[in-house]
Design an enzyme around this catalytic site. Sequence first.
Site, PDB file in Angstrom:
ATOM      1  N   HIS A   1      26.515  11.820  25.361  1.00 43.34           N
ATOM      2  CA  HIS A   1      27.611  10.823  24.869  1.00 43.34           C
ATOM      3  C   HIS A   1      27.116   9.347  24.715  1.00 43.34           C
ATOM      4  O   HIS A   1      27.498   8.622  23.888  1.00 43.34           O
ATOM      5  CB  HIS A   1      28.768  11.022  26.249  1.00 43.34           C
ATOM      6  CG  HIS A   1      29.264  12.190  26.437  1.00 43.34           C
ATOM      7  ND1 HIS A   1      28.952  12.853  27.516  1.00 43.34           N
ATOM      8  CD2 HIS A   1      30.003  12.991  25.679  1.00 43.34           C
ATOM      9  CE1 HIS A   1      29.775  14.107  27.745  1.00 43.34           C
ATOM     10  NE2 HIS A   1      30.383  14.013  26.552  1.00 43.34           N
TER      11      HIS A   1
ATOM     12  N   SER B   1      24.991  19.215  28.386  1.00 43.35           N
ATOM     13  CA  SER B   1      26.177  19.469  28.335  1.00 43.35           C
ATOM     14  C   SER B   1      26.757  19.181  29.707  1.00 43.35           C
ATOM     15  O   SER B   1      26.182  19.344  30.808  1.00 43.35           O
ATOM     16  CB  SER B   1      26.293  20.897  28.113  1.00 43.35           C
ATOM     17  OG  SER B   1      27.625  21.430  28.435  1.00 43.35           O
TER      18      SER B   1
ATOM     19  N   GLN C   1      32.758  22.540  15.714  1.00 35.83           N
ATOM     20  CA  GLN C   1      34.085  21.599  15.664  1.00 35.83           C
ATOM     21  C   GLN C   1      33.913  20.484  14.641  1.00 35.83           C
ATOM     22  O   GLN C   1      35.157  19.993  14.122  1.00 35.83           O
ATOM     23  CB  GLN C   1      33.924  20.866  17.024  1.00 35.83           C
ATOM     24  CG  GLN C   1      34.689  19.463  17.569  1.00 35.83           C
ATOM     25  CD  GLN C   1      34.525  19.014  18.823  1.00 35.83           C
ATOM     26  OE1 GLN C   1      35.145  19.716  19.749  1.00 35.83           O
ATOM     27  NE2 GLN C   1      33.698  18.137  19.026  1.00 35.83           N
TER      28      GLN C   1
ATOM     29  N   MET D   1      35.428  14.086  26.619  1.00 38.79           N
ATOM     30  CA  MET D   1      36.079  14.918  27.753  1.00 38.79           C
ATOM     31  C   MET D   1      35.735  14.376  29.101  1.00 38.79           C
ATOM     32  O   MET D   1      36.011  14.928  30.167  1.00 38.79           O
ATOM     33  CB  MET D   1      36.287  16.189  27.956  1.00 38.79           C
ATOM     34  CG  MET D   1      36.893  16.678  26.534  1.00 38.79           C
ATOM     35  SD  MET D   1      37.607  18.500  26.770  1.00 38.79           S
ATOM     36  CE  MET D   1      35.989  19.533  27.139  1.00 38.79           C
ATOM     37  N   GLY D   2      34.839  13.125  28.895  1.00 38.68           N
ATOM     38  CA  GLY D   2      34.353  12.524  30.191  1.00 38.68           C
ATOM     39  C   GLY D   2      33.170  13.124  30.664  1.00 38.68           C
ATOM     40  O   GLY D   2      32.500  13.938  30.104  1.00 38.68           O
TER      41      GLY D   2
ATOM     42  N   LEU E   1      30.287  11.913  31.592  1.00 35.43           N
ATOM     43  CA  LEU E   1      29.399  11.523  30.203  1.00 35.43           C
ATOM     44  C   LEU E   1      28.011  11.566  30.742  1.00 35.43           C
ATOM     45  O   LEU E   1      27.593  11.334  32.008  1.00 35.43           O
ATOM     46  CB  LEU E   1      29.923  10.108  30.135  1.00 35.43           C
ATOM     47  CG  LEU E   1      31.196   9.660  29.749  1.00 35.43           C
ATOM     48  CD1 LEU E   1      31.357   8.183  29.438  1.00 35.43           C
ATOM     49  CD2 LEU E   1      31.755  10.734  28.482  1.00 35.43           C
ATOM     50  N   HIS E   2      27.192  11.791  29.709  1.00 35.78           N
ATOM     51  CA  HIS E   2      25.736  12.068  29.870  1.00 35.78           C
ATOM     52  C   HIS E   2      25.121  11.106  28.785  1.00 35.78           C
ATOM     53  O   HIS E   2      25.707  10.724  27.989  1.00 35.78           O
ATOM     54  CB  HIS E   2      25.303  13.443  30.011  1.00 35.78           C
ATOM     55  CG  HIS E   2      25.764  14.379  28.993  1.00 35.78           C
ATOM     56  ND1 HIS E   2      25.548  14.275  27.533  1.00 35.78           N
ATOM     57  CD2 HIS E   2      26.773  15.543  29.047  1.00 35.78           C
ATOM     58  CE1 HIS E   2      26.401  15.039  26.865  1.00 35.78           C
ATOM     59  NE2 HIS E   2      26.872  15.946  27.724  1.00 35.78           N
TER      60      HIS E   2
END
Length: 284
Positions: A41, A189, A157, A34-35, A37-38
């Site tokens: 990701h 997060s 998930q 969902m972008g 980004l860290h």
Amino acid sequence: MEIFRTVSELRRWSRALRAARHIEAGGIGLVPTMGALHAGHASLIRAARARCAQVAVSIFVNPTQFAPNEDYDRYPRSFEADCALAQAEGADAIFAPSVEEMYPPGAAAFVEVAGLSDRLDGASRPGHFRGVATIVTKLLIAAEPDLAFFGQKDAAQVAVLRRMVTDLRLGTEIVVFPIVREQDGLALSSRNAYLSATERIQALTLSRAVRWVEAMAAQGERRAGVLLEAARQIFASEPAVRIDFIALVDWATLEPTEVAAPGTLFAVAAWVGSTRLIDNAILG
Ligand code: AMP
């Protein structure tokens, strides 16, 4: 690195690669995000880069996985920085569609993973996993990846998506990578950006509980009641943090278990101020 805005552009890219046999070694990898980004990701993009011939990263804040009272509108969005990070980690393509592209006017088709979708986060966020299953199905149909990369951070998930891919015979392998943490243990997060300095310290309660339960299990404690009580005690020491759930479940079914076995999922969700955070461990 290419940037695609429509499903047909993404599909054309994927099919052209297959037709040109560019992807025989390793195939096509997709990293749905969902972008905002860290490093969590980034670890998934790197893993995809290592295993796949071509890597696409999707960036889409999916409205159907947010309830009306949740943070869809204020969810952090940082497209330019996200593209730079994805490119630095070796992504070949970004897929960043509009809401209308993924949900045409009047959209009425959804994917439901019965049972699993109502457990853990699904119990406290009704409709959340229906939204997740629907968007991931759309992404997998569009990109037809060989592998799709997800973080253990969202362990429930993962269970929902594994069931979905098996049941729908989607033909993509789900690959899961460990939780990336800050040095002090906090799971990375995109929502950590919401935390005040005080809340940032309070948020460590989640990882403390996870580590404590992991350590007890490693020392041989198998009784779910004892492990869950120990976690509750840790939360009791930080009353500003409100437990949403603490659970020991079978990772495949998300059903509660009485005895922690190797592969059992210990999962927590808690509110720190108005921010809901999650953390977990797969017990060894
Ligand atoms: P999101 O953008 O939050 O939807 O996350 C996109 C993907 O990144 C999901 O598969 C997440 O599980 C994964 N992810 C998020 N945070 C982390 C983390 N701290 N470590 C590893 N993976 C993560």
